[in-house]
Design an enzyme around this catalytic site. Structure first.
Site, short mmCIF file in Angstrom:
data_model
loop_
_atom_site.label_atom_id
_atom_site.label_comp_id
_atom_site.label_asym_id
_atom_site.label_seq_id
_atom_site.Cartn_x
_atom_site.Cartn_y
_atom_site.Cartn_z
N VAL A 36 1.13 -1.62 0.01
CA VAL A 36 -0.10 -0.14 0.11
C VAL A 36 1.03 1.30 0.27
O VAL A 36 0.47 2.33 -0.85
CB VAL A 36 -0.99 0.05 1.55
CG1 VAL A 36 -1.52 1.39 1.37
CG2 VAL A 36 -2.02 -1.23 1.24
N PRO A 56 11.03 0.31 9.30
CA PRO A 56 12.38 -0.81 9.31
C PRO A 56 12.96 -1.28 8.07
O PRO A 56 11.82 -1.98 7.90
CB PRO A 56 12.38 -1.52 10.52
CG PRO A 56 10.76 -1.19 11.07
CD PRO A 56 10.36 -0.52 10.14
N GLY A 59 10.58 -4.13 6.51
CA GLY A 59 9.66 -3.58 6.26
C GLY A 59 9.30 -3.19 4.62
O GLY A 59 8.59 -3.64 4.54
N ASP A 119 -7.04 2.35 4.46
CA ASP A 119 -8.17 1.47 5.32
C ASP A 119 -8.56 1.78 6.90
O ASP A 119 -8.98 1.04 7.51
CB ASP A 119 -7.31 -0.12 5.87
CG ASP A 119 -7.13 -0.82 4.51
OD1 ASP A 119 -7.82 -0.13 3.51
OD2 ASP A 119 -6.04 -1.69 4.14
#
Lengths: 260, 260
Positions: A36, A56, A59, A119
């Site tokens: 996203v 991080p 990720g 979201d």
């Protein structure tokens, strides 16, 4: 009253305020580096923002990693800290941690920084839509959160039905306005220039404008002093290679010397 | 590296960030009451904002007067004062006074209030575009300031080429999701629900969804337990009055009792 009110558009509530936000050279903070986030990053890079991604390194998804390694975005290799907001003009959060997201949202609201928490509609100053892009032309499709997949389908449908070179029509009209200002620069001539440009817009269907070439634009300009506008057929007849198929469109370059 | 980079979308700078701003119940201050202000007011009312117009009564155009008299907007009958900003979440300025406009712009920036000064691009956090609206569907066309008239023409072109009842497709899909949640409410069933909804989206062309009726949606739902989705032809054959032309579309009402 009832008579006069009929003239004015009825209000249709329940929509969003559709706007084109200006973030050229502004600082956008993206929290998170997943799929996203990658989509958000592309949106803001297309609008010339300075982007910092806080996440991080483990990720980062391949697309975000790619943009980091290319220097397209700045990367801060750790979790979010409140001081990250100090220089942010806009904040986009896309992490799978509702509690952390809410904390960031609240900090943004205290500091009046526009923010979007992916979201979590109640934690969004704005939503994203599905965007078609063709040069200076941008078309956003929004379903107001009711069908993001449908938004993408409708966007593709529109892209398919638009004439080719739709962006060219916009470049051409913008370029024509610039060239006109060069051949008729007097400030007091501004009303004539505007009236003539309106006449140009009214003469051509907009999808005809997609076909205008660089040569056409100089030919159109020769009609300005008589306050006339040629038809597309007249223009085509004026083309030096008229009779032959013409494929070269206005290329968007601004170096053409008018009046030479 | 060169190999992998080819997978990712190229950045196309020079655009705006196209967003759907959420101003439901927020306070929008409009300074000025002329034709441009009238257009802005309609945009923000369609997004359910609380609108205050600051403008001497003599400066209100018929449309703005109409909205004031209908109580659709609050009217402050005087020139702008800085305290007007105290409760504003967004400011839209449309007055023929560049100096006054600039003062308001600077005050907004000090207070971090998003603002748009009409016709002064450097004094705008965002631009407006030309917007097509069909229920929950909103489509904004922006030429990034290069051709506002063209934006309107392109918007009309899109409106003409979209299938009728495009808004209905979105309502239908949203309604289907709601009804599904009623007949299969278990939280742990969420992945199945999402997978099946995706299957629905993939089964129908989106313009076929514009045709879905209330009856169709209940018929589709009977396939959920088998994790199947019928084709449009199968659905049409299931219609009680199949064989006869069907014109009644899903009317957007949410009162239908599922599972009754």
């Amino acid at each position: 009253m009832a008579e006069s009110s009929r003239k004015f558009p009825e209000i249709q509530g329940g929509g969003s305020l559709m706007i084109a936000w200006q973030i050229k050279g502004k600082n956008v903070l993206v929290v998170g580096g997943g799929e996203v986030a990658a989509g958000r990053i592309l949106h803001v890079l297309n609008a010339d923002a300075n982007v910092t991604v806080v996440c991080p390194a483990s990720g980062l998804n391949p697309e975000v990693s790619h943009r980091v390694s290319r220097g397209q975005v700045k990367h801060v290799d750790r979790l979010f800290e409140p001081s990250d907001l100090d220089t942010a003009d806009m904040v986009l959060v896309a992490v799978d941690d509702p509690a952390a997201s809410t904390v960031i949202w609240k900090l943004c609201k205290e500091r009046r920084i526009p923010a979007n928490i992916a979201d979590v509609p109640p934690e969004c100053d704005f939503y994203f839509g599905s965007v078609h892009r063709d040069g200076p032309l941008q078309i956003m499709v929004s379903t107001n959160g009711k069908g993001p997949r449908l938004a993408a389908l409708i966007r593709r449908y529109i892209a398919k039905t638009l004439p080719k070179n739709a962006g060219n029509a916009i470049e051409a009209i913008g370029e024509l306005r610039q060239r006109l200002r060069k051949i008729a620069p007097a400030p007091e001539e501004s009303p004539q220039r505007m009236a003539w440009m309106t006449k140009v817009s009214n003469t051509f269907e907009w999808d005809q404008m997609c076909e205008l070439t660089d040569e056409d634009m100089n030919n159109i300009l020769t009609f300005y002093s008589d306050n006339k506008v040629p038809s597309l057929d007249e223009l085509k007849a004026m083309r030096r290679d008229s009779g032959q198929p013409k494929s070269e469109l206005f290329d968007g370059s601004f170096g053409f010397s008018v009046g030479a």
